[in-house]
Design a protein around this motif. Structure first.
Motif, PDB file in Angstrom:
ATOM      1  N   GLU A 139       0.826  -1.204   0.000  1.00  0.00           N
ATOM      2  CA  GLU A 139       0.000   0.000   0.000  1.00  0.00           C
ATOM      3  C   GLU A 139       0.863   1.256   0.000  1.00  0.00           C
ATOM      4  N   ALA A 140       1.961   1.214   0.790  1.00  0.00           N
ATOM      5  CA  ALA A 140       2.862   2.371   0.827  1.00  0.00           C
ATOM      6  C   ALA A 140       3.543   2.574  -0.524  1.00  0.00           C
ATOM      7  N   GLN A 141       3.948   1.454  -1.133  1.00  0.00           N
ATOM      8  CA  GLN A 141       4.583   1.550  -2.453  1.00  0.00           C
ATOM      9  C   GLN A 141       3.596   2.065  -3.489  1.00  0.00           C
ATOM     10  N   ASN A 142       2.346   1.580  -3.416  1.00  0.00           N
ATOM     11  CA  ASN A 142       1.319   2.065  -4.350  1.00  0.00           C
ATOM     12  C   ASN A 142       1.063   3.550  -4.159  1.00  0.00           C
ATOM     13  N   ALA A 143       1.051   3.999  -2.888  1.00  0.00           N
ATOM     14  CA  ALA A 143       0.825   5.416  -2.611  1.00  0.00           C
ATOM     15  C   ALA A 143       1.968   6.257  -3.183  1.00  0.00           C
ATOM     16  N   ARG A 144       3.216   5.761  -2.997  1.00  0.00           N
ATOM     17  CA  ARG A 144       4.363   6.489  -3.554  1.00  0.00           C
ATOM     18  C   ARG A 144       4.316   6.499  -5.072  1.00  0.00           C
ATOM     19  N   LEU A 145       3.900   5.361  -5.646  1.00  0.00           N
ATOM     20  CA  LEU A 145       3.804   5.289  -7.103  1.00  0.00           C
ATOM     21  C   LEU A 145       2.754   6.255  -7.633  1.00  0.00           C
ATOM     22  N   GLN A 146       1.594   6.305  -6.944  1.00  0.00           N
ATOM     23  CA  GLN A 146       0.544   7.228  -7.363  1.00  0.00           C
ATOM     24  C   GLN A 146       1.015   8.674  -7.249  1.00  0.00           C
ATOM     25  N   GLU A 147       1.767   8.944  -6.183  1.00  0.00           N
ATOM     26  CA  GLU A 147       2.298  10.301  -6.003  1.00  0.00           C
ATOM     27  C   GLU A 147       3.282  10.648  -7.118  1.00  0.00           C
TER      28      GLU A 147
END
Length: 391
Positions: A139-147
């Motif tokens: 989830e953290a990686q996805n959030a960073r990717l989305q950012e």
């Protein structure tokens, strides 16, 4: 029991919910012995409050409790946005398959059966804490990717705005200067005619050179304005049903004298008729630009071959020569406006010809591609008929 490995992450917190003090004590001792932090609740309603407050990484939940049973507690936990992601493992003496199905439907991820075996409890807790940690990491990686995607999108939009601003300025300049340049050309023609009548050869050559320079600048401005019209989509109004093969044939015929002057053989092959809905003027200019380039770079006594065929719902017009070709590193750049590769330094032009061809291809939902001809280059203009593009 082997201690649960946490892989240097913060020590996980497990909320244990049971109305029986004996069971509660056994489970707490077992988990703390595995280097876990433990919070406790003695009933379903208390568990709901503690879960919100503590935000545990996992909940061990008794099923048979007097105030609020485990199934209903789990459903309420999953209905709360603050606790819905916390995995729940049921502790129960119920062994019927329908009870387990009911538990999974309520939102549980696993069961341990009473009387509890602490080795089993530790193993299941270990497995689901690991899964929870991986889920949080993802989830953290996805959030960073989305950012990052959002940041890149903003940068791209800003860059496009700058590019469009530069294009608009160049288009405005081209539009504003075209009229005075046309007037200048007319005056130069008048001067040339007057000097010829007077037999004044002293400045005639210079005037003719100046006229050629003005024609070159006007050609640049006309190309810029055509590109501006294509970018704006204005030229789609020029789409009509026509024979694409006839357009290609006319372009080849037009350039035959040019090819003969350079001792180049210009040939045409392909379908006799290609019915398509296109902008015939733009297609003719695009094909002409490709043929003109091929003739410029073909070897003396070399050959330029033009092939027009239909493939599925697309049309391909390929123009090949036996010249120096284009290095792979330059192929993506040659369609940029005003770009001129090393091989074109000594030839006339300003680097707008292939940019115009690419724009025409884009307008027709197609592409312009390049391939090696060993030796030479194969430039392929792929377009789609207006009807096919609409589908």
């Amino acid at each position: 029991m082997s201690p649960i490995q946490t892989h240097e992450l913060p020590t996980p917190v497990v909320l244990v919910v049971d109305d029986t003090a004996t069971n509660l004590g056994l489970v707490v001792d077992a988990l703390e012995g595995n280097n876990l932090r433990v919070a406790v609740a003695r009933g379903g309603r208390e568990a709901l409050k503690r879960a919100e407050l503590v935000q545990p990484d996992l909940i061990l939940l008794d099923v048979m409790m007097p105030d609020l049973d485990g199934f209903e507690t789990c459903r309420l936990l999953k209905a709360n946005p603050l606790t819905c992601e916390i995995p729940v493992i049921f502790m129960t003496s119920l062994t019927q398959i329908e009870d387990k199905v009911k538990g999974f439907r309520a939102g549980a991820v696993d069961f341990v059966t009473k009387p509890l075996q602490m080795e089993e409890v530790a193993a299941r807790v270990h497995t689901h804490l690991k899964l929870r940690a991986l889920q949080k990491l993802q989830e953290a990686q996805n959030a960073r990717l989305q950012e990052e995607v959002s940041s890149r999108k903003q940068a791209q939009e800003a860059l496009l705005e700058v590019i469009n601003g530069v294009r608009n300025v160049s288009n405005a300049i081209a539009h504003d200067l075209r009229t005075p340049l046309a007037e200048l050309r007319s005056r130069l023609e008048v001067l040339i005619l007057e000097r010829r009548k007077l037999g004044d050869e002293s400045v005639l050559t210079q005037l003719e050179t100046a006229l050629a320079d003005v024609d070159r600048v006007i050609g640049i401005f006309n190309a810029l304005l055509r590109l501006a019209e294509i970018d704006a989509g204005v030229q789609r109004s020029g789409f009509v049903a026509c024979d694409l093969a006839a357009i290609v044939s006319d372009a080849v015929e037009f350039y035959q004298p040019v090819a003969e002057l350079r001792s180049v053989t210009l040939t045409l092959a392909g379908c006799e008729r290609l019915a398509a809905t296109v902008d015939p003027l733009l297609i003719a200019q695009a094909i002409g630009n490709l043929i003109d380039n091929a003739i410029k770079f073909a070897c003396e006594n070399g050959e330029v071959a033009v092939v027009a065929v239909k493939k599925g719902d697309a049309f391909e017009i390929s123009v090949s020569d036996d010249g120096p070709g284009i290095p792979d590193a330059q192929k993506p750049k040659v369609t940029e406006r005003f770009y001129r590769g090393d091989a074109s330094r000594g030839t006339p032009g300003v680097g707008l010809g292939l940019a115009l061809v690419k724009a025409v291809a884009t307008l027709h939902h197609g592409a312009l591609t390049f391939a090696d001809n060993h030796p030479g280059l194969v430039a392929t203009l792929t377009i789609r008929s207006g009807d096919a593009a609409a589908r």
